[in-house]
Design a protein around this motif. Structure first.
Motif, short mmCIF file in Angstrom:
data_model
loop_
_atom_site.label_atom_id
_atom_site.label_comp_id
_atom_site.label_asym_id
_atom_site.label_seq_id
_atom_site.Cartn_x
_atom_site.Cartn_y
_atom_site.Cartn_z
N GLY A 147 0.81 -1.20 0.00
CA GLY A 147 0.00 0.00 0.00
C GLY A 147 0.84 1.26 0.00
O GLY A 147 0.34 2.35 -0.26
N ALA A 148 2.14 1.12 0.27
CA ALA A 148 3.03 2.28 0.25
C ALA A 148 3.47 2.60 -1.17
O ALA A 148 3.72 3.76 -1.51
N THR A 149 3.57 1.58 -2.01
CA THR A 149 3.92 1.76 -3.42
C THR A 149 2.72 1.45 -4.30
O THR A 149 2.40 2.19 -5.23
N THR A 150 2.06 0.36 -3.99
CA THR A 150 0.90 -0.08 -4.74
C THR A 150 -0.38 0.51 -4.12
O THR A 150 -0.32 1.10 -3.04
N PRO A 151 -1.54 0.35 -4.77
CA PRO A 151 -2.78 0.89 -4.19
C PRO A 151 -3.03 0.35 -2.79
O PRO A 151 -2.76 -0.80 -2.49
N VAL A 152 -3.56 1.22 -1.93
CA VAL A 152 -3.85 0.83 -0.55
C VAL A 152 -5.06 -0.11 -0.54
O VAL A 152 -6.09 0.19 -1.14
N PRO A 153 -4.93 -1.28 0.11
CA PRO A 153 -6.09 -2.17 0.22
C PRO A 153 -7.28 -1.45 0.85
O PRO A 153 -7.13 -0.72 1.82
N LYS A 190 -5.04 6.56 6.61
CA LYS A 190 -4.70 7.42 5.47
C LYS A 190 -3.42 8.19 5.75
O LYS A 190 -2.55 8.34 4.89
N GLU A 191 -3.30 8.68 6.98
CA GLU A 191 -2.09 9.39 7.39
C GLU A 191 -0.89 8.44 7.36
O GLU A 191 0.21 8.82 6.93
N TYR A 192 -1.10 7.21 7.81
CA TYR A 192 -0.04 6.20 7.85
C TYR A 192 0.52 5.94 6.45
O TYR A 192 1.73 5.96 6.24
N PHE A 193 -0.37 5.69 5.49
CA PHE A 193 0.09 5.38 4.15
C PHE A 193 0.70 6.59 3.45
O PHE A 193 1.63 6.45 2.65
N ALA A 194 0.22 7.78 3.75
CA ALA A 194 0.84 8.98 3.20
C ALA A 194 2.27 9.11 3.71
O ALA A 194 3.19 9.45 2.95
N ALA A 195 2.48 8.80 5.01
CA ALA A 195 3.82 8.85 5.58
C ALA A 195 4.72 7.79 4.97
O ALA A 195 5.90 8.03 4.69
N LYS A 196 4.18 6.59 4.76
CA LYS A 196 4.95 5.50 4.16
C LYS A 196 5.36 5.83 2.72
O LYS A 196 6.48 5.53 2.29
N LYS A 197 4.44 6.43 1.96
CA LYS A 197 4.76 6.81 0.59
C LYS A 197 5.88 7.85 0.56
O LYS A 197 6.81 7.78 -0.25
N ASP A 209 -1.67 -9.78 -4.70
CA ASP A 209 -2.91 -9.92 -3.93
C ASP A 209 -2.61 -9.82 -2.44
O ASP A 209 -1.64 -10.40 -1.95
N ILE A 210 -3.47 -9.10 -1.72
CA ILE A 210 -3.26 -8.92 -0.29
C ILE A 210 -3.35 -10.27 0.42
O ILE A 210 -4.13 -11.14 0.05
N GLY A 211 -2.51 -10.45 1.42
CA GLY A 211 -2.51 -11.69 2.17
C GLY A 211 -1.72 -11.53 3.45
O GLY A 211 -1.19 -10.45 3.74
N LYS A 212 -1.62 -12.58 4.23
CA LYS A 212 -0.91 -12.55 5.49
C LYS A 212 0.52 -13.08 5.30
O LYS A 212 0.81 -13.82 4.37
N PRO A 247 -0.57 -2.93 19.05
CA PRO A 247 -1.63 -2.67 18.09
C PRO A 247 -2.61 -3.82 17.99
O PRO A 247 -2.30 -4.96 18.31
N ALA A 248 -3.78 -3.51 17.50
CA ALA A 248 -4.77 -4.55 17.27
C ALA A 248 -4.34 -5.43 16.12
O ALA A 248 -3.66 -4.98 15.21
N LYS A 249 -4.73 -6.70 16.17
CA LYS A 249 -4.35 -7.62 15.12
C LYS A 249 -5.13 -7.30 13.84
O LYS A 249 -6.21 -6.73 13.87
N GLY A 250 -4.57 -7.74 12.71
CA GLY A 250 -5.29 -7.62 11.46
C GLY A 250 -5.20 -6.25 10.81
O GLY A 250 -6.00 -5.93 9.95
N THR A 251 -4.25 -5.41 11.23
CA THR A 251 -4.09 -4.11 10.59
C THR A 251 -2.72 -4.01 9.99
O THR A 251 -1.78 -4.68 10.39
N ALA A 252 -2.58 -3.13 9.00
CA ALA A 252 -1.28 -2.91 8.38
C ALA A 252 -0.37 -2.14 9.31
O ALA A 252 0.82 -2.37 9.36
N LYS A 253 -0.96 -1.20 10.07
CA LYS A 253 -0.14 -0.38 10.96
C LYS A 253 0.10 -1.13 12.24
O LYS A 253 -0.73 -1.16 13.12
N ALA A 254 1.22 -1.76 12.34
CA ALA A 254 1.55 -2.55 13.53
C ALA A 254 3.00 -2.32 13.88
O ALA A 254 3.83 -2.11 13.01
N LYS A 255 3.29 -2.34 15.16
CA LYS A 255 4.67 -2.20 15.61
C LYS A 255 5.53 -3.25 14.98
O LYS A 255 5.24 -4.43 15.04
#
Length: 278
Positions: A112-118, A128-135, A173-176, A269-277
Motif C-alpha cells: 500500500g506504500a507503493t501499490t494501491p492501498v487495500p 490514510k495518514e499512515y500510508f501517506a507517511a509511508k509513501k 494480492d493482499i494476504g498474510k 496494536p490490534a491484530k489484522g491491521t497494516a499499521k503494527a509495531k
C-alpha cells in the motif's frame, strides 16, 4: 561476515531480523529507544545502542552507523501513534546513512506504500495518514542515492516461519505473512546485491524466500516503482561521496547509550491491521 545496524532492533519484526543476522554470523548493532530492552538484545548477541528516532540527532545516528556495511530500517509507528515518525525517522536515518558512508540500505515498509492501498486498510483517517507517511518515506529512500531495497509485507502475523513467500513487484494480492518470513526476506535481500533498486511486495506463498528474492532481483527494477522527474539534458548524475567510516569505540558506545532518552513503550496494536509495531 558483515556489520549491520538494525534501527528498531527490539520491534516485533526488528528483533527477528537481529536474531537471523546473528545466526548467520553477522555482527549486528541494534538501536533501541527503551533502555529496558537492552538486556534482550545483548543476550541475543547484538551490540546495542540507545537512539530515539524523535529525540536523538542525525549526527548521533551517523556516529553509530560509521563502519557498517548496511543499515536496516525496521522501526515505525504503532496503532494509536502519530505516523510522522515513519516519514521523519526514515529521513533522519537515510541522511545519517549517507553521512556515515554506508552504501547499503534496506527498509521494511508495507503493502500500500507503493501499490494501491487495500480498501480494508484505508477506512480511517489514521490509516490514510499512515500510508501517506509511508509513501513519503519510500520517496526519500528512492531518491537517496544509496543501494536501497524496499520490502513491503502484507498483513503481519506472529505465526511460525514457513520459509516461503509469494513476491511481486508493482502489485500482489493482499494476504498474510509471518513476521519471521519478513525478517528472512530482509536477510535474503541483504545477501543479494542485485536486489538493490527493487521494491518487493511479499505475502505468504510457496516459493523459498532466497529463490524468490534471487529470481526477482535478476530482472531490471520496474521504472514505475521509483517515479522521479525527468532530468534536464544537461544534468549529470553524480554518486554521493563516501564519507570515511570510523568504528565507534566501546567507551563512545556506552556514552551514546547513557545519552539516550527513555521513551514510553508503544501500545500493542490490534491484530489484522497494516499499521503494527514492527
Amino acid at each position: 561476515m558483515s556489520r549491520i545496524v538494525v534501527v528498531g532492533g527490539h520491534g516485533r519484526t526488528g528483533k527477528l531480523i537481529v536474531d537471523q543476522l546473528v545466526a548467520n554470523g553477522d555482527t549486528v548493532v541494534a538501536t533501541i529507544r527503551n533502555p529496558r530492552h537492552m538486556a534482550d538484545l545483548v543476550k541475543a548477541g547484538a551490540e546495542t545502542v540507545i537512539l530515539d528516532l524523535e529525540k536523538s540527532t542525525g549526527p548521533e545516528f551517523a556516529f553509530v552507523f560509521a563502519g557498517a556495511d548496511a543499515v536496516v530500517f525496521a522501526a515505525g509507528s504503532a496503532e494509536g501513534e502519530s505516523s510522522a515518525i515513519d516519514r521523519t525517522g526514515t529521513l533522519k536515518v537515510v541522511r545519517a546513512t549517507k553521512k556515515a558512508g554506508v552504501p547499503r540500505f534496506v527498509t521494511v515498509s508495507s503493502i500500500g506504500a507503493t501499490t494501491p492501498v487495500p480498501k480494508e486498510w484505508s477506512a480511517s483517517a489514521e490509516m490514510k495518514e499512515y500510508f501517506a507517511a509511508k509513501k513519503a518515506a519510500n520517496k526519500t529512500v528512492r531518491e537517496s542515492g544509496l543501494n536501497w531495497t524496499i520490502i513491503e509485507p502484507g498483513e503481519l502475523t506472529e505465526g511460525k516461519p514457513t520459509g516461503k513467500i509469494a513476491l511481486g513487484e508493482g502489485g500482489i494480492d493482499i494476504g498474510k505473512i509471518a513476521r519471521a518470513d519478513v525478517a528472512a526476506t530482509v536477510v535474503a535481500a541483504l545477501k543479494t546485491p542485485k536486489s538493490a533498486g527493487h521494491t518487493f511486495q511479499i505475502v505468504g506463498g510457496k516459493t523459498a524466500i532466497a529463490d524468490a528474492v534471487e529470481k526477482a532481483s535478476a530482472s531490471a527494477p520496474r521504472a514505475t516503482q521509483a517515479p522521479a522527474a525527468k532530468p534536464r539534458p544537461e544534468a549529470v548524475a553524480k554518486a554521493p561521496a563516501k564519507a570515511p567510516a570510523k568504528p565507534a569505540s566501546k567507551a563512545a558506545t556506552k556514552a551514546a547509550a547513557k545519552a539516550g532518552a527513555k521513551a514510553p513503550a508503544k501500545k500493542v496494536p490490534a491484530k489484522g491491521t497494516a499499521k503494527a509495531k514492527k
